[in-house]
Motif scaffolding. Structure first.
Motif, short mmCIF file in Angstrom:
data_model
loop_
_atom_site.label_atom_id
_atom_site.label_comp_id
_atom_site.label_asym_id
_atom_site.label_seq_id
_atom_site.Cartn_x
_atom_site.Cartn_y
_atom_site.Cartn_z
N GLY A 54 5.00 5.45 -2.49
CA GLY A 54 5.85 6.61 -2.02
C GLY A 54 7.29 5.53 -2.07
N ILE A 85 0.90 -0.97 0.32
CA ILE A 85 0.39 -0.28 0.55
C ILE A 85 1.00 1.27 0.40
CG2 ILE A 85 -2.12 1.39 0.64
CD1 ILE A 85 -2.50 -1.42 3.10
N VAL A 109 18.26 16.77 3.86
CA VAL A 109 19.63 16.41 3.78
C VAL A 109 20.21 17.00 2.42
CG1 VAL A 109 18.95 15.60 6.22
CG2 VAL A 109 19.30 13.91 3.52
N VAL A 149 -5.75 4.14 -6.89
CA VAL A 149 -6.53 2.48 -6.37
C VAL A 149 -6.35 2.99 -4.81
CG1 VAL A 149 -6.33 0.60 -6.08
CG2 VAL A 149 -6.07 1.08 -8.33
N THR A 150 -7.40 3.21 -4.33
CA THR A 150 -7.17 3.08 -2.81
C THR A 150 -7.76 2.28 -2.14
OG1 THR A 150 -7.55 6.04 -3.57
CG2 THR A 150 -7.94 5.37 -0.53
N ASN A 190 15.19 8.73 5.42
CA ASN A 190 14.87 7.62 5.74
C ASN A 190 14.69 6.62 3.93
OD1 ASN A 190 13.61 8.15 7.65
ND2 ASN A 190 11.75 9.86 6.22
N PHE A 204 -0.43 -1.10 -4.54
CA PHE A 204 -2.05 0.70 -4.90
C PHE A 204 -1.30 1.62 -4.32
CE2 PHE A 204 -3.28 -3.97 -3.40
CZ PHE A 204 -4.03 -4.03 -4.90
N VAL A 255 17.33 10.07 10.28
CA VAL A 255 17.80 11.37 8.91
C VAL A 255 18.21 11.08 7.70
CG1 VAL A 255 18.80 13.05 10.39
CG2 VAL A 255 19.92 10.96 10.08
N GLY A 277 11.83 20.99 -1.23
CA GLY A 277 12.97 20.02 -1.36
C GLY A 277 12.95 19.17 -0.46
N VAL A 278 14.33 17.85 -0.97
CA VAL A 278 14.68 17.22 0.49
C VAL A 278 16.42 18.22 1.57
CG1 VAL A 278 16.62 15.83 0.79
CG2 VAL A 278 15.17 15.49 -1.26
N VAL A 296 5.29 11.58 -0.81
CA VAL A 296 4.74 13.10 -0.33
C VAL A 296 6.15 13.83 -1.75
CG1 VAL A 296 5.77 13.21 1.37
CG2 VAL A 296 7.02 13.03 0.56
N TRP A 297 6.60 13.21 -2.81
CA TRP A 297 7.70 14.14 -3.70
C TRP A 297 7.18 14.57 -5.09
CZ3 TRP A 297 11.25 15.96 -1.55
CH2 TRP A 297 11.42 15.23 0.31
N PHE A 322 -7.41 2.17 6.79
CA PHE A 322 -8.31 1.29 6.10
C PHE A 322 -7.71 -0.64 7.51
CE2 PHE A 322 -3.77 2.60 5.10
CZ PHE A 322 -2.91 1.56 5.55
N VAL A 360 2.49 3.68 3.65
CA VAL A 360 1.60 4.78 3.70
C VAL A 360 2.45 6.02 3.80
CG1 VAL A 360 -0.06 3.56 2.98
CG2 VAL A 360 0.43 4.96 5.70
N ASN A 378 -0.24 11.91 4.57
CA ASN A 378 -1.47 12.01 4.16
C ASN A 378 -2.41 13.01 4.28
OD1 ASN A 378 -0.77 9.20 3.50
ND2 ASN A 378 -0.84 8.40 4.98
C1 FAD Z 1 9.69 18.91 2.44
C2 FAD Z 1 10.18 17.30 2.66
C3 FAD Z 1 11.35 17.43 2.97
C4 FAD Z 1 11.97 16.02 3.44
N1 FAD Z 1 13.36 15.86 3.45
C5 FAD Z 1 13.70 14.21 3.91
C6 FAD Z 1 14.43 14.23 3.99
O1 FAD Z 1 15.54 15.13 4.19
N2 FAD Z 1 15.49 13.11 4.53
C7 FAD Z 1 14.37 12.67 4.93
O2 FAD Z 1 15.20 10.96 5.38
N3 FAD Z 1 12.90 12.79 5.23
C8 FAD Z 1 12.85 13.30 4.22
N4 FAD Z 1 11.05 13.70 4.05
C9 FAD Z 1 10.49 12.89 4.70
C10 FAD Z 1 10.11 11.90 3.49
O3 FAD Z 1 8.57 12.26 3.70
C11 FAD Z 1 10.23 10.59 3.34
O4 FAD Z 1 11.52 10.45 3.59
C12 FAD Z 1 9.65 9.29 2.93
O5 FAD Z 1 9.42 10.15 1.54
C13 FAD Z 1 8.34 9.33 2.69
O6 FAD Z 1 8.05 8.26 1.83
P1 FAD Z 1 7.21 7.13 1.80
O7 FAD Z 1 7.46 6.52 0.95
O8 FAD Z 1 7.09 6.40 3.33
O9 FAD Z 1 5.66 8.02 2.28
P2 FAD Z 1 5.19 8.60 1.16
O10 FAD Z 1 5.91 9.15 0.44
O11 FAD Z 1 3.82 9.58 2.32
O12 FAD Z 1 3.80 7.89 0.07
C14 FAD Z 1 2.72 7.69 0.78
C15 FAD Z 1 2.10 6.74 -0.41
O13 FAD Z 1 0.58 6.53 0.20
C16 FAD Z 1 -0.06 6.55 -0.17
N5 FAD Z 1 -1.30 5.93 0.30
C17 FAD Z 1 -1.73 5.91 1.88
N6 FAD Z 1 -2.81 5.71 2.20
C18 FAD Z 1 -3.48 4.75 0.91
C19 FAD Z 1 -4.04 4.01 0.41
N7 FAD Z 1 -5.00 3.78 2.37
N8 FAD Z 1 -4.45 3.59 -0.61
C20 FAD Z 1 -3.29 3.86 -1.66
N9 FAD Z 1 -2.43 4.34 -1.00
C21 FAD Z 1 -1.98 5.54 -0.24
C22 FAD Z 1 0.19 8.08 -0.23
O14 FAD Z 1 -0.83 8.40 -1.37
C23 FAD Z 1 1.66 8.16 -0.91
O15 FAD Z 1 1.99 8.09 -2.67
C24 FAD Z 1 10.79 14.99 3.98
C25 FAD Z 1 9.61 15.30 3.64
C26 FAD Z 1 9.13 16.72 3.32
C27 FAD Z 1 7.72 16.48 2.79
#
Ligand code: FAD
Lengths: 81, 510
Positions: free
Chosen positions: B22, B19, B63, B109-110, B401, B42, B399, B60-61, B51-52, B360, B145, B150
């Motif tokens: 990202g 799910i 780090v 698809v959610t 992820n 999904f 720091v 932007g990032v 988030v990107w 969910f 997720v 979110n």
């Molecule tokens: C401006 C900014 C700067 C950042 N800088 C850094 C940094 O320098 N270093 C660092 O380590 N981290 C940083 N981060 C944190 C960043 O969020 C994480 O590093 C990482 O991108 C998170 O990825 P993820 O896949 O866990 O979550 P997300 O990127 O949030 O992706 C989750 C995905 O799940 C989908 N989703 C959620 N619920 C459902 C559902 N029920 N059904 C289907 N799809 C669903 C969402 O649509 C989303 O696309 C930063 C974040 C932001 C916003």
């Protein structure tokens, strides 16, 4: 004199650390783990001896200042079992 | 591994529903697919990236680029030192293409419900898509997720109906027009709040930032010279942060003896930050920007941030007006703080973070996972013995992820290929309890405290390496012992683990 004392303490700490490194790192995965552990242990002795005097001075300064500004920071106190 | 054998056999996993597409979901899909698992990802958005995909203006990032790239897929050479959001998004698209995972991603698809199959074998995933609803069975479900994207967290502030201006969450700040010529008040003090205040300075008529709790900044370069990774991400620094979980008797003694040194180290760090970012009190309207929390604790709070270098300069020069306090209510021409002061504003930007949505997962399942106010406490931040086959990738805030999520994915793939095994339920529960107790003892409260690791990333990675049987010490070369102590750990140090070359290399000759 003070610095030399620190260097000696550093040497002793380095030896203890080296023993710890050999005990814990000789069985790490990968080729020649015990050779690597001995190499790291040797570096530990060198580094502790080199920086021992400096670290000891800082330790004493920390001890004195901490007594004065005791309310600021307690990270090491978090080291509870 | 200690304890009785785990009742779950992950080696039977042939299909996985993931799910979220990202960073976490993509890393999981790539790694599991390479391990022979048929994956379906999904994603409720119309694009991959999480988030990107579509951030606020100039996002932007935080780090430097070498800390935020897939270990086995370097960023393009011409990437700026701090990767802008749209460029990272393109990089994620390229990653999906390079590793051939695009075909298994279902966009738009959610996932609406996840429940254990009635026979206890695997999971049923319900989805809603424009054409209707569907349900599919998987041997394993990976929850990716995210912690941040979110739901915009919009605090309830009285009097909003009276306010004649506009209120935006930071995620809605996508064009300079929102700020152009306006008197802006930004609420919050994380990275996005400082970015918004700088944007308001650039495009607006006035820029105010309302700060309830001050946080220590991490400057991009320490003392203006040394990239912060050299001060923050090496094993030396990791030994002087509050210790990781339970210590042995020997470690306790060492920490006790080292207390004055550690204390002095952090006070010097505070002094350096105070001088470099000019956090001290000035007479007149200026206020002290020195946080109350000691830096070694504050670094683990919700809003650890690497602000753009011009932020503190702008506060000092008065281009950004910083106000200490909490918003009490909206008034027609601005906001009123709890200390009685009023700030004139016609646009309020809430940089108050995001909340995850685990709706969910049924209440019963959330209970089984032990969801509390501060999040899920999981074994290795990933699994819970009472929900076997449900795995969280990305439930760790660090720091770097992208590195953490890649190594989590590798750990999971190794579990499936049978190269390591989970301990029994009791051992996992004991470890979870230990983790919970440790975090609650000192990490400041937040709704994602359970996920917080920050610079303890190094310890966490060591643990994962230990589990899968890889060497946690990954520096190589003649000066490796020095590099182990002083050099920062980066994704590229784990390249062969992510690429699954490590077994060949580390056991060569055995
Ligand atoms: C401006 C900014 C700067 C950042 N800088 C850094 C940094 O320098 N270093 C660092 O380590 N981290 C940083 N981060 C944190 C960043 O969020 C994480 O590093 C990482 O991108 C998170 O990825 P993820 O896949 O866990 O979550 P997300 O990127 O949030 O992706 C989750 C995905 O799940 C989908 N989703 C959620 N619920 C459902 C559902 N029920 N059904 C289907 N799809 C669903 C969402 O649509 C989303 O696309 C930063 C974040 C932001 C916003």
């Amino acid at each position: 004199m003070f610095y030399t004392l620190g260097t000696l303490l550093g040497l002793v700490t380095g030896i203890v650390h080296a023993v710890h490194i050999i005990a814990t790192q000789s069985s790490l995965p990968g080729p020649n783990a015990s050779g690597q552990a001995f190499y790291r242990a040797a570096w530990a002795i060198v580094l502790w001896t080199l920086f021992g005097g400096y670290l000891f001075s800082m330790w004493v300064i920390g001890l004195l200042f901490r007594a004065v500004f005791a309310d600021r920071g307690n990270s090491a106190d978090l080291a509870k079992p | 591994m200690s304890g009785e054998a785990s009742p779950v056999d992950y080696t039977n996993v042939k299909t996985a529903g993931i799910i979220g597409a990202g960073v976490a979901g993509l890393a999981a899909a790539k790694t599991l697919q390479a391990a022979g698992v048929a994956c379906t990802v999904f994603e409720r958005n119309d694009a991959i990236g999480g988030v990107w995909t579509d951030g606020y203006l100039e996002y932007g990032v935080q780090v430097p680029k070498e800390l935020y790239e897939f270990p086995d897929f370097p960023l393009p050479e011409d990437t700026p030192q701090f990767t802008p959001g749209p460029m990272l998004q393109q990089y994620l698209e390229d990653y999906a293409d390079h590793f051939g995972i695009r075909d298994c991603i279902r966009l738009g698809v959610t996932v609406t419900n996840v429940e254990q199959a009635p026979d206890g074998q695997g999971w049923l995933v319900s989805t809603s898509l424009p054409g209707g609803e569907a349900q599919q069975h998987f041997d394993m479900v990976v929850v990716g997720v995210g912690l941040y994207s979110n739901i915009p967290h919009m605090p309830e502030i009285p009097g909003q109906a009276e306010f004649s201006g506009q209120v935006h969450h930071i995620s809605g700040l996508k064009s300079p027009d929102v700020l152009a010529g306006r008197k802006v008040a930004v609420v919050g003090f994380g990275k996005s709040a400082t970015d918004a205040a700088l944007l308001a300075r650039k495009h607006g008529k006035a820029s105010n930032i309302i700060v309830r709790t001050l946080h220590w900044p991490v400057p991009r370069n320490l003392a203006g010279l040394i990239p912060f990774k050299w001060g923050l991400l090496n094993r030396l620094t990791v030994t002087v942060i509050p210790p990781y979980k339970t210590m042995t008797a020997l470690e306790r003694q060492v920490h006790f003896i080292g207390k004055p040194l550690v204390w002095l180290f952090w006070r010097v760090v505070e002094l350096l930050l105070i001088v470099q970012c000019q956090l001290w009190t000035r007479f007149g309207a200026r206020q002290s920007l020195i946080p109350d929390e000691p830096v070694e604790i504050g670094a683990f709070s919700e809003a650890t941030m690497v602000p753009r270098p011009e932020f503190y300069k702008s506060v000092r020069s008065g281009e950004i007006n910083l106000h200490r306090g909490r918003i009490e209510r909206f008034v027609p021409d601005g906001v009123e703080l709890d200390n009685g002061s009023r700030i004139e504003a016609d646009t309020v930007v809430l940089a108050t973070g995001w909340r995850s949505d685990y709706g969910f997962l049924s209440d019963e399942l959330q209970d089984r996972l032990g969801l509390e106010d501060d999040g899920f406490y999981l074994y290795r931040q990933m699994v819970h013995p009472d929900a076997p086959g449900l795995v969280f990738i990305g439930y760790a805030s660090t720091v770097a992820n992208i590195l953490a999520y890649n190594m989590q994915s590798r750990w999971l793939a190794e579990l499936i290929t049978g190269r390591h095994h989970l301990p029994g339920r009791d051992a996992q529960m004991a470890e979870i309890a230990n983790l919970r107790e440790w975090k609650r003892r000192w990490i400041p409260f937040s709704h994602a405290r359970a996920a917080r690791l920050i610079v303890h990333l190094q310890h966490y990675l060591d643990e994962l390496m230990g589990d899968i049987g890889a060497n946690p010490l990954r520096k190589t070369g003649i000066f490796a012992p020095l590099a182990e102590v002083f050099a920062p750990y980066e994704p590229r140090d784990y390249r062969d683990i992510a690429a699954d070359d490590w077994v060949k290399r580390e056991f060569a000759g055995e």
